[in-house]
Design a protein around this motif. Structure first.
Motif, PDB file in Angstrom:
ATOM      1  N   SER A  36       0.821  -1.213   0.000  1.00 20.85           N
ATOM      2  CA  SER A  36       0.000   0.000   0.000  1.00 20.85           C
ATOM      3  C   SER A  36       0.855   1.264   0.000  1.00 20.85           C
ATOM      4  O   SER A  36       0.389   2.329   0.378  1.00 20.85           O
ATOM      5  CB  SER A  36      -0.947   0.009   1.205  1.00 20.85           C
ATOM      6  OG  SER A  36      -0.219  -0.113   2.420  1.00 20.85           O
ATOM      7  N   GLY A  37       2.123   1.130  -0.392  1.00 19.43           N
ATOM      8  CA  GLY A  37       2.984   2.294  -0.526  1.00 19.43           C
ATOM      9  C   GLY A  37       3.451   2.912   0.767  1.00 19.43           C
ATOM     10  O   GLY A  37       3.852   4.078   0.794  1.00 19.43           O
ATOM     11  N   ARG A  38       3.458   2.150   1.847  1.00 14.76           N
ATOM     12  CA  ARG A  38       3.806   2.731   3.140  1.00 14.76           C
ATOM     13  C   ARG A  38       5.281   3.128   3.251  1.00 14.76           C
ATOM     14  O   ARG A  38       5.648   3.913   4.128  1.00 14.76           O
ATOM     15  CB  ARG A  38       3.426   1.772   4.268  1.00 14.76           C
ATOM     16  CG  ARG A  38       1.937   1.820   4.579  1.00 14.76           C
ATOM     17  CD  ARG A  38       1.562   0.916   5.728  1.00 14.76           C
ATOM     18  NE  ARG A  38       1.523  -0.490   5.343  1.00 14.76           N
ATOM     19  CZ  ARG A  38       1.220  -1.481   6.176  1.00 14.76           C
ATOM     20  NH1 ARG A  38       0.957  -1.211   7.448  1.00 14.76           N
ATOM     21  NH2 ARG A  38       1.177  -2.715   5.747  1.00 14.76           N
ATOM     22  N   LEU A  39       6.131   2.606   2.371  1.00 14.40           N
ATOM     23  CA  LEU A  39       7.544   2.994   2.363  1.00 14.40           C
ATOM     24  C   LEU A  39       7.946   3.539   0.993  1.00 14.40           C
ATOM     25  O   LEU A  39       9.126   3.500   0.624  1.00 14.40           O
ATOM     26  CB  LEU A  39       8.424   1.800   2.740  1.00 14.40           C
ATOM     27  CG  LEU A  39       8.268   1.259   4.158  1.00 14.40           C
ATOM     28  CD1 LEU A  39       9.159   0.041   4.362  1.00 14.40           C
ATOM     29  CD2 LEU A  39       8.589   2.330   5.207  1.00 14.40           C
ATOM     30  N   LYS A  40       7.001   4.076   0.261  1.00 15.30           N
ATOM     31  CA  LYS A  40       7.276   4.589  -1.079  1.00 15.30           C
ATOM     32  C   LYS A  40       8.359   5.664  -1.041  1.00 15.30           C
ATOM     33  O   LYS A  40       8.293   6.606  -0.256  1.00 15.30           O
ATOM     34  CB  LYS A  40       6.005   5.166  -1.692  1.00 15.30           C
ATOM     35  CG  LYS A  40       6.181   5.630  -3.127  1.00 15.30           C
ATOM     36  CD  LYS A  40       4.863   6.129  -3.700  1.00 15.30           C
ATOM     37  CE  LYS A  40       5.048   6.575  -5.147  1.00 15.30           C
ATOM     38  NZ  LYS A  40       3.763   7.080  -5.723  1.00 15.30           N
ATOM     39  N   GLY A  41       9.382   5.496  -1.879  1.00 18.13           N
ATOM     40  CA  GLY A  41      10.465   6.458  -1.974  1.00 18.13           C
ATOM     41  C   GLY A  41      11.513   6.344  -0.894  1.00 18.13           C
ATOM     42  O   GLY A  41      12.474   7.121  -0.867  1.00 18.13           O
ATOM     43  N   LYS A  42      11.388   5.372   0.006  1.00 17.42           N
ATOM     44  CA  LYS A  42      12.323   5.210   1.107  1.00 17.42           C
ATOM     45  C   LYS A  42      13.454   4.254   0.727  1.00 17.42           C
ATOM     46  O   LYS A  42      13.346   3.455  -0.209  1.00 17.42           O
ATOM     47  CB  LYS A  42      11.616   4.663   2.348  1.00 17.42           C
ATOM     48  CG  LYS A  42      10.439   5.505   2.832  1.00 17.42           C
ATOM     49  CD  LYS A  42      10.877   6.832   3.392  1.00 17.42           C
ATOM     50  CE  LYS A  42       9.711   7.571   4.035  1.00 17.42           C
ATOM     51  NZ  LYS A  42      10.117   8.889   4.584  1.00 17.42           N
ATOM     52  N   VAL A  43      14.532   4.342   1.482  1.00 15.66           N
ATOM     53  CA  VAL A  43      15.674   3.435   1.328  1.00 15.66           C
ATOM     54  C   VAL A  43      15.966   2.807   2.682  1.00 15.66           C
ATOM     55  O   VAL A  43      16.066   3.515   3.700  1.00 15.66           O
ATOM     56  CB  VAL A  43      16.920   4.174   0.806  1.00 15.66           C
ATOM     57  CG1 VAL A  43      18.140   3.257   0.841  1.00 15.66           C
ATOM     58  CG2 VAL A  43      16.681   4.686  -0.604  1.00 15.66           C
ATOM     59  N   ALA A  44      16.109   1.480   2.700  1.00 12.77           N
ATOM     60  CA  ALA A  44      16.382   0.754   3.936  1.00 12.77           C
ATOM     61  C   ALA A  44      17.686  -0.016   3.821  1.00 12.77           C
ATOM     62  O   ALA A  44      17.988  -0.592   2.767  1.00 12.77           O
ATOM     63  CB  ALA A  44      15.243  -0.210   4.254  1.00 12.77           C
ATOM     64  N   LEU A  45      18.451  -0.034   4.892  1.00 14.78           N
ATOM     65  CA  LEU A  45      19.654  -0.855   5.014  1.00 14.78           C
ATOM     66  C   LEU A  45      19.375  -1.909   6.077  1.00 14.78           C
ATOM     67  O   LEU A  45      19.017  -1.576   7.215  1.00 14.78           O
ATOM     68  CB  LEU A  45      20.847   0.009   5.418  1.00 14.78           C
ATOM     69  CG  LEU A  45      22.154  -0.721   5.763  1.00 14.78           C
ATOM     70  CD1 LEU A  45      22.671  -1.507   4.568  1.00 14.78           C
ATOM     71  CD2 LEU A  45      23.206   0.274   6.255  1.00 14.78           C
ATOM     72  N   ILE A  46      19.539  -3.186   5.707  1.00 14.58           N
ATOM     73  CA  ILE A  46      19.198  -4.303   6.590  1.00 14.58           C
ATOM     74  C   ILE A  46      20.427  -5.189   6.756  1.00 14.58           C
ATOM     75  O   ILE A  46      20.904  -5.788   5.787  1.00 14.58           O
ATOM     76  CB  ILE A  46      18.036  -5.137   6.013  1.00 14.58           C
ATOM     77  CG1 ILE A  46      16.813  -4.256   5.742  1.00 14.58           C
ATOM     78  CG2 ILE A  46      17.685  -6.290   6.951  1.00 14.58           C
ATOM     79  CD1 ILE A  46      15.738  -4.943   4.916  1.00 14.58           C
ATOM     80  N   THR A  47      20.958  -5.290   7.970  1.00 11.28           N
ATOM     81  CA  THR A  47      22.058  -6.226   8.201  1.00 11.28           C
ATOM     82  C   THR A  47      21.482  -7.617   8.441  1.00 11.28           C
ATOM     83  O   THR A  47      20.387  -7.759   8.976  1.00 11.28           O
ATOM     84  CB  THR A  47      22.933  -5.796   9.387  1.00 11.28           C
ATOM     85  OG1 THR A  47      22.225  -5.960  10.617  1.00 11.28           O
ATOM     86  CG2 THR A  47      23.374  -4.341   9.236  1.00 11.28           C
ATOM     87  N   GLY A  48      22.212  -8.637   8.010  1.00 14.37           N
ATOM     88  CA  GLY A  48      21.651  -9.985   8.060  1.00 14.37           C
ATOM     89  C   GLY A  48      20.440 -10.107   7.167  1.00 14.37           C
ATOM     90  O   GLY A  48      19.494 -10.833   7.479  1.00 14.37           O
ATOM     91  N   GLY A  49      20.473  -9.411   6.026  1.00  8.05           N
ATOM     92  CA  GLY A  49      19.305  -9.332   5.154  1.00  8.05           C
ATOM     93  C   GLY A  49      19.213 -10.400   4.096  1.00  8.05           C
ATOM     94  O   GLY A  49      18.292 -10.392   3.287  1.00  8.05           O
TER      95      GLY A  49
END
Length: 285
Positions: A36-49
């Motif tokens: 539903s676009g809740r993180l639209k345009g965002k960037v995430a960094l995930i360790t252990g991803g």
């Protein structure tokens, strides 16, 4: 007699980190609902991803509109599969191999993320290792050092590197564990690191509140990830999660929505908190 219940086929892997490609059945990472676009345009960094909870979070974040960078130690095949799954959702995925317990690598991982995407909005500290020992005397200085370096030092190093690039509205989410609340007699050093993560989360939340950066945690119970067959003997794996009220282990896609909630604006008034997807295991919050 729930401790005698068989929940998974008995299996082991001979080294950590474990490989999702060698598990049967494979963990369920698929998001359950349309985005539903809740993180639209965002960037995430995930360790252990690359696998387990990290993979499920990466794919769910992508479905909600985020581009994702995933950090992994040396599980290249798992990381490439996660990249494929993120790209299947129509988003970009950057894979970064290295050890989060090295401050130089933590800085490099953040720099590569910024170079690729130009911003950073969500940091998920998730990388971990565990090494059961029946007696505290069997925990060597080398094991103690390694467990703390990966599980808590790495959180500090990556957060230190990311923080100058996080703005108002950003979110930091730290993976702790049910063991931080109820203890684990054979995971003394691991449980200690997870308790430290709770304190780190609560303290950092207070520190960053005035900057508009929220810091929260997730404390999973027994979740079916590669860490389990790479940690425990086959007979214990076969009973994994049977002692919870739900009498089974959880799947990564049952945990990932907690991270989504804490990453997006749905939790705009939540900081310094820990969510507990743990199959009903009572905890002291």
């Amino acid at each position: 007699m729930s401790s005698q219940t068989t929940t998974m086929p008995p299996q082991t892997q001979d080294k950590q980190p474990g490989r999702e490609t060698e598990m049967h059945p494979r963990p369920d990472y698929e998001p359950r609902y349309p985005g539903s676009g809740r993180l639209k345009g965002k960037v995430a960094l995930i360790t252990g991803g690359d696998s387990g909870i990290g993979r499920a979070v990466a794919v769910l974040f992508a479905r909600e509109g985020a581009d994702v960078a995933i950090v992994y130690l040396n599980e290249g095949e798992d990381a490439q599969e996660t990249k494929r799954l993120v790209e299947r959702e129509g988003r970009q995925c950057l894979t970064i191999a290295g050890d989060v317990c090295e401050p130089g690598f933590a800085r490099a991982a953040v720099e590569r993320t910024l170079k690729q995407f130009g911003r950073l909005d969500v940091l998920v500290n998730n990388a971990a290792e565990q090494h059961p020992q029946r007696d505290i005397q069997d925990i060597t200085p080398e094991q103690l050092d390694r467990t703390f370096r990966t599980n808590i030092f790495g959180y500090f190093y990556v957060t230190q590197a990311a923080l100058p690039h996080l703005g108002k509205g950003a979110a930091i989410i730290n993976t702790t564990s049910v063991t931080a609340y109820r203890g684990s007699p054979e995971l003394l050093d691991y449980s200690a690191t997870k308790g430290a993560i709770v304190a780190f989360t609560r303290s950092l939340a207070k520190k960053l509140a005035e900057q508009g950066i929220r810091v929260n945690g997730v404390a999973p119970g027994p979740i079916w990830t590669p860490l389990i067959p790479s940690t425990f003997p086959a007979d214990k794996v076969a009973k994994f999660g049977a002692d919870t009220p739900l009498k089974r282990p959880g799947q990564p896609n049952e945990v990932a929505p907690s991270y989504l909630f804490l990453a997006c604006e749905d939790s705009s008034y939540v900081t310094g908190s820990v969510l507990h997807p743990n199959g009903g295991d009572p905890t002291e919050s």
